[in-house]
Enzyme design. Structure first.
Site, PDB file in Angstrom:
ATOM      1  N   LYS A 282       0.839  -1.200   0.000  1.00 48.53           N
ATOM      2  CA  LYS A 282       0.000   0.000   0.000  1.00 48.53           C
ATOM      3  C   LYS A 282       0.872   1.247   0.000  1.00 48.53           C
ATOM      4  CE  LYS A 282      -3.872  -1.874   2.729  1.00 48.53           C
ATOM      5  NZ  LYS A 282      -4.939  -1.697   1.747  1.00 48.53           N
ATOM      6  N   ASP A 293      -7.561  -3.271  10.703  1.00 46.42           N
ATOM      7  CA  ASP A 293      -8.016  -4.294   9.772  1.00 46.42           C
ATOM      8  C   ASP A 293      -8.446  -5.595  10.463  1.00 46.42           C
ATOM      9  OD1 ASP A 293      -8.645  -4.591   7.113  1.00 46.42           O
ATOM     10  OD2 ASP A 293      -6.697  -5.431   6.544  1.00 46.42           O
ATOM     11  N   GLU A 360      -6.216  -9.610   0.870  1.00 47.99           N
ATOM     12  CA  GLU A 360      -5.883 -10.704   1.788  1.00 47.99           C
ATOM     13  C   GLU A 360      -7.040 -11.102   2.703  1.00 47.99           C
ATOM     14  OE1 GLU A 360      -5.436  -7.634   2.510  1.00 47.99           O
ATOM     15  OE2 GLU A 360      -6.181  -7.575   4.570  1.00 47.99           O
ATOM     16  N   ARG A 362     -10.193 -11.612   2.132  1.00 49.06           N
ATOM     17  CA  ARG A 362     -11.036 -12.684   1.590  1.00 49.06           C
ATOM     18  C   ARG A 362     -10.328 -14.033   1.655  1.00 49.06           C
ATOM     19  NH1 ARG A 362     -11.456  -9.400  -3.941  1.00 49.06           N
ATOM     20  NH2 ARG A 362     -11.104  -7.786  -2.402  1.00 49.06           N
TER      21      ARG A 362
HETATM   22  N1  BES Z   1      -8.085  -3.807   4.491  1.00 52.54           N
HETATM   23  C1  BES Z   1      -8.275  -3.418   3.152  1.00 52.54           C
HETATM   24  C2  BES Z   1      -9.598  -2.700   2.899  1.00 52.54           C
HETATM   25  C3  BES Z   1      -9.796  -1.387   3.594  1.00 52.54           C
HETATM   26  C4  BES Z   1      -9.634  -0.212   2.889  1.00 52.54           C
HETATM   27  C5  BES Z   1     -10.217  -1.320   4.895  1.00 52.54           C
HETATM   28  C6  BES Z   1      -9.861   0.997   3.511  1.00 52.54           C
HETATM   29  C7  BES Z   1     -10.436  -0.117   5.517  1.00 52.54           C
HETATM   30  C8  BES Z   1     -10.264   1.041   4.811  1.00 52.54           C
HETATM   31  C9  BES Z   1      -8.242  -4.641   2.243  1.00 52.54           C
HETATM   32  O1  BES Z   1      -7.442  -5.681   2.671  1.00 52.54           O
HETATM   33  C10 BES Z   1      -7.723  -4.194   0.943  1.00 52.54           C
HETATM   34  O2  BES Z   1      -6.585  -3.827   0.875  1.00 52.54           O
HETATM   35  N2  BES Z   1      -8.558  -4.220  -0.087  1.00 52.54           N
HETATM   36  C11 BES Z   1      -8.181  -3.810  -1.384  1.00 52.54           C
HETATM   37  C12 BES Z   1      -8.665  -4.849  -2.360  1.00 52.54           C
HETATM   38  C13 BES Z   1      -8.117  -4.683  -3.741  1.00 52.54           C
HETATM   39  C14 BES Z   1      -6.649  -4.985  -3.759  1.00 52.54           C
HETATM   40  C15 BES Z   1      -8.865  -5.593  -4.657  1.00 52.54           C
HETATM   41  C16 BES Z   1      -8.832  -2.469  -1.660  1.00 52.54           C
HETATM   42  O3  BES Z   1      -9.963  -2.241  -1.198  1.00 52.54           O
HETATM   43  O4  BES Z   1      -8.197  -1.635  -2.290  1.00 52.54           O
HETATM   44 ZN    ZN Z   2      -7.101  -5.796   4.661  1.00 49.92          ZN
HETATM   45 MN    MN Z   3      -5.426  -5.496   2.039  1.00 54.12          MN
END
Ligand code: BES
Ligand code: ZN
Ligand code: MN
Length: 508
Positions: A282, A293, A360, A362
């Protein structure tokens, strides 16, 4: 905060702050219709103490509006705080929860150590639910995420008293008792969510859950790497393999005496104690937020605490899949293929092509869901800070809710009416599943940019299969970005109340 329930007239209550709810009883419409602030108590002494200020127009009884009076004449209380719940005809226990919360949060910076709230008596406000909501409002409002502040000023309101008349005594008592349990359980979840990644590793989350289970009579088992390998949880393990911190598979069981048949409810929570994104790392901006998370897991642990104390007659299994998502020489890579846990001994699990290591949640939930089914869960609910896409779709107002079964979702919808939490049902469809079919394996872990919350839900659906299941995406709700009059910014503990009510709806 210590809480108490007393049955007495409000005028004689000795307290630093006596809180009275008020509603706008104006029913006429149009621009000439002036608000008519009306106290929600029939007590003559309180009416008299507030009568002058109510005629000035400076207090309109709008939602969470307050007005403070010192040395109110004829009352034992040192101060009288009026707090609005908005239009009387639309008054709800939820408005009362927020109003009491607002009053407590206004007491905290003033250094007031005790407060009492007079339970409103109004046809629109059922006694049990209103007593419960008021109690919840006070306990939730007293929480601040200041554990790690060395200049921490203890501004807690030490004593909160709910003051009620003897009408509906039994309802008020049960509502109050539930309110204490539910709000303390929600605050327990908030404390977990507030912990930073270095203080709350998967192992420590497991210890905290097990300690809670021990003090409230739940069975707890906390497994790690070996068990993941034994169960062939290739999806869960793939997330944790890049971290020096071992994963934790947390299993909490609530088995009420004498209940041997009927449904077994499986509560599955995402417990990523820190999400860097892994190799698909990220950006640095806001990455610190990814300590929350594990909020879905915390919601399940909080709900299990409330279940242990409220003792509904239905069996419940709580599962939290805890891991840290890190980049490392041993971390999984985009393109890797993982084999998820299988439900049957003679068939291997589904193969997953990893497109993005940041998807991750899912992966850990897939194995958590299969594990819950293998333990006999007949109905499933999961909660996860799963996708940013869900926040794009619904903002920070509604959580996303998905289900493969209308009757099961119906029960959840009813639970929302009691909890006051906001979730909005989103669609599932085969066409969305088509978006995550893999050329290399059975399924891939992302489906591209569009409909990201839905393809994530379809991924989980592939593991829940036909077992009635609800998925809650709480990414937009688990962390409150701004202070609200009734609740501190920071961890919200969202999900605890709704999941609990959904569980109670299955009581035999
Ligand atoms: N933990 C994140 C989702 C998240 C985003 C939680 C903002 C709280 C606030 C999750 O693991 C994630 O990184 N999701 C990605 C999925 C993508 C790579 C398909 C996302 O939402 O960008
Ligand atoms: Zn996450
Ligand atoms: Mn993630």
């Amino acid at each position: 905060m210590k809480t108490a329930l007393v049955f007495s007239g409000p005028a004689s209550v000795e307290t630093e702050l006596l809180i009275i709810a008020a509603a706008d009883s104006q029913t006429a419409k149009g621009k000439d219709a002036k608000p008519e602030p009306t106290l929600l108590t029939s007590d003559a002494a309180i009416q008299a103490a507030a009568s002058a200020v109510l005629t000035t127009g400076e207090f309109k009884a709008g939602a969470n509006e307050t007005l403070l009076l010192h040395a109110p004449a004829g009352l034992a209380a040192k101060r009288l705080l009026l707090v609005g719940v908005g239009k009387q005809a639309k008054a709800t226990p939820h408005a009362v929860r927020a109003a009491v919360g607002t009053a407590i949060r206004s007491a905290k910076p003033r250094g007031l150590r005790n407060a009492a709230f007079v339970l409103p008596e109004l046809a629109e406000l059922p006694a049990a639910l209103t007593a419960r909501a008021a109690t919840e409002g006070a306990i939730l409002a007293d929480y601040d995420p200041d554990t790690y502040r060395s200049d921490r000023k203890d501004q807690s309101v030490y004593n909160f008293t709910l003051v009620a008349s003897e009408t509906n005594k039994a309802d008020v008592e049960s509502g109050y008792n539930e309110g204490v349990i539910v709000a303390e359980s929600q605050n327990f979840a908030r404390e977990l969510v507030n912990e930073p990644g270095n203080k709350l590793t998967p192992t420590i989350l497991g210890q905290r859950a097990a300690a809670m289970a021990k003090s409230h009579g739940l069975k707890a088992e906390v497994y790690s790497t070996e068990k993941l390998h034994e169960l062939k949880m290739g999806a869960f393990w793939s997330v944790s393999q890049g971290s020096a911190e071992p994963p934790a598979l947390i299993v909490l069981k609530y088995e009420p005496e004498g209940v041997t048949d009927g449904p077994v409810l499986g509560l599955v929570g995402k417990g990523i104690t820190f999400d860097t994104g892994g190799i698909s790392i990220k950006p640095a901006d806001n990455m610190e937020k990814m300590k929350y998370d594990m909020a879905g897991g915390a919601a399940m642990i909080g709900a299990m605490r409330a279940i242990a104390l409220l003792k509904p007659k239905v069996r419940v299994i709580g599962i939290v899949c805890a891991a840290e998502n890190m980049p490392d020489g041993k971390a999984q890579k985009p393109g890797d293929v993982q084999t998820a846990m299988s439900l049957s001994a003679d068939k291997p699990g589904k193969t997953i092509e990893i497109i993005n290591t940041d998807a991750e949640g899912r992966l850990v939930l897939a194995d958590g869901i299969t594990y819950a089914r293998s333990l006999g869960a007949t109905h499933l609910i999961d909660a996860a800070t799963l996708t940013g896409a869900c926040v794009v779709a619904l903002g920070m107002i509604n959580g996303g809710a998905f289900s493969n079964d209308d009757a099961t979702f119906e029960k959840f919808q009813t639970a929302l009416a009691t909890s006051g939490e906001k979730f909005w049902r989103m669609p599932l469809a085969d066409e969305y599943y088509d978006m995550i079919r893999s050329d290399i394996g059975d399924i891939k872990n992302t489906g591209g940019r569009w409909g990201g919350a839905i393809t994530a839900a379809e991924f989980l659906h592939a593991f829940a299969e036909d077992t009635p299941w609800i998925h809650l995406d709480i990414a937009g709700l688990a962390w409150i970005e701004e202070n609200k009059p009734y609740i501190a910014k920071g961890p919200s503990g969202v999900g605890v109340r709704s999941i609990l009510e959904w569980v109670r709806s299955y009581e035999s």
